[in-house]
Design an enzyme around this catalytic site. Structure first.
Site, PDB file in Angstrom:
ATOM      1  N   GLY A   1      -7.745  41.924 -23.316  1.00  0.00           N
ATOM      2  CA  GLY A   1      -6.681  41.465 -24.203  1.00  0.00           C
ATOM      3  C   GLY A   1      -7.058  40.190 -24.924  1.00  0.00           C
ATOM      4  O   GLY A   1      -8.030  40.135 -25.657  1.00  0.00           O
ATOM      5  N   ASP A   2      -6.272  39.149 -24.665  1.00  0.00           N
ATOM      6  CA  ASP A   2      -6.507  37.852 -25.301  1.00  0.00           C
ATOM      7  C   ASP A   2      -7.044  36.829 -24.306  1.00  0.00           C
ATOM      8  O   ASP A   2      -6.820  35.638 -24.441  1.00  0.00           O
ATOM      9  CB  ASP A   2      -5.218  37.354 -25.938  1.00  0.00           C
ATOM     10  N   GLU A   3      -7.755  37.305 -23.280  1.00  0.00           N
ATOM     11  CA  GLU A   3      -8.234  36.429 -22.218  1.00  0.00           C
ATOM     12  C   GLU A   3      -9.763  36.318 -22.242  1.00  0.00           C
ATOM     13  O   GLU A   3     -10.469  37.316 -22.352  1.00  0.00           O
ATOM     14  CB  GLU A   3      -7.796  36.980 -20.857  1.00  0.00           C
TER      15      GLU A   3
END
Length: 188
Positions: free
Chosen positions: A178-180
């Site tokens: 994801g956004d990690e």
């Protein structure tokens, strides 16, 4: 240019006497004569539908009438080389798929685990510490919802590039999902 046209047409370039090359092969004849080549046999090297080069024999001591045995042998050898190149390309692609995030090209979780293990081992052996940073993008979902996933993907790529630009070559920036992102700063 004439030789390349022959190779692109998948033609065997088979010349017993360089002096017998046609007039349109003047550049090739000039080069071969400059190198002292009397006879030449060249087979195109294809990888899939892409011409990657050629494999050949040339004779500088005497003229050779290359027979079908030479042609068949050279074609077989060229196919083996092409197969080896294709196998290497496939192995590299499979390695990337196994250890790289397909969107950003950054290490994925699997490769991150290996890099973390290395950092711990180096730390234990050399008495040096390492840092582990977790980076999570706040309000990333609204970017995807408002501007679309293509823009969100470009943002993730840009973040990956910026993080990578901020660390040393020995450090690791990984996208874990994801956004990690996770950053391993080794030997600090």
């Amino acid at each position: 240019p004439w030789l390349m046209a022959q190779l692109r047409a998948d033609q065997v370039f088979h010349v017993a006497r360089v002096s017998d090359l046609p007039p349109e092969a003047v550049n090739e004849r000039t080069e071969f004569e400059r190198e002292g080549i009397q006879s030449i046999l060249i087979v195109p090297l294809w990888q899939g539908s892409t011409l990657h080069g050629f494999v050949g024999f040339d004779s500088v001591r005497r003229q050779v009438a290359w027979d079908d045995h030479f042609v068949v042998g050279l074609r077989l050898m060229t196919q083996m080389i092409a197969s080896a190149l294709e196998a290497r390309t496939l192995a590299e692609r499979l390695h990337d798929q196994a250890f790289r995030d397909p969107l950003t090209g950054l290490p994925n979780r699997k490769l991150l685990e290996d890099r973390m293990t290395q950092a711990v081992t180096r730390g234990e052996r050399g008495g040096k510490s390492f840092a582990l940073m977790f980076v999570d993008l706040d309000r990333f979902k609204p970017v995807n919802d408002t501007y679309g996933h293509a823009v969100g993907d470009e943002l993730l790529k840009a973040v990956g590039l910026r993080l990578t630009a901020c660390v040393r070559r020995a450090d690791t920036v990984a996208r874990t999902g994801g956004d990690e992102f996770v950053v391993v700063l080794s030997e600090i």
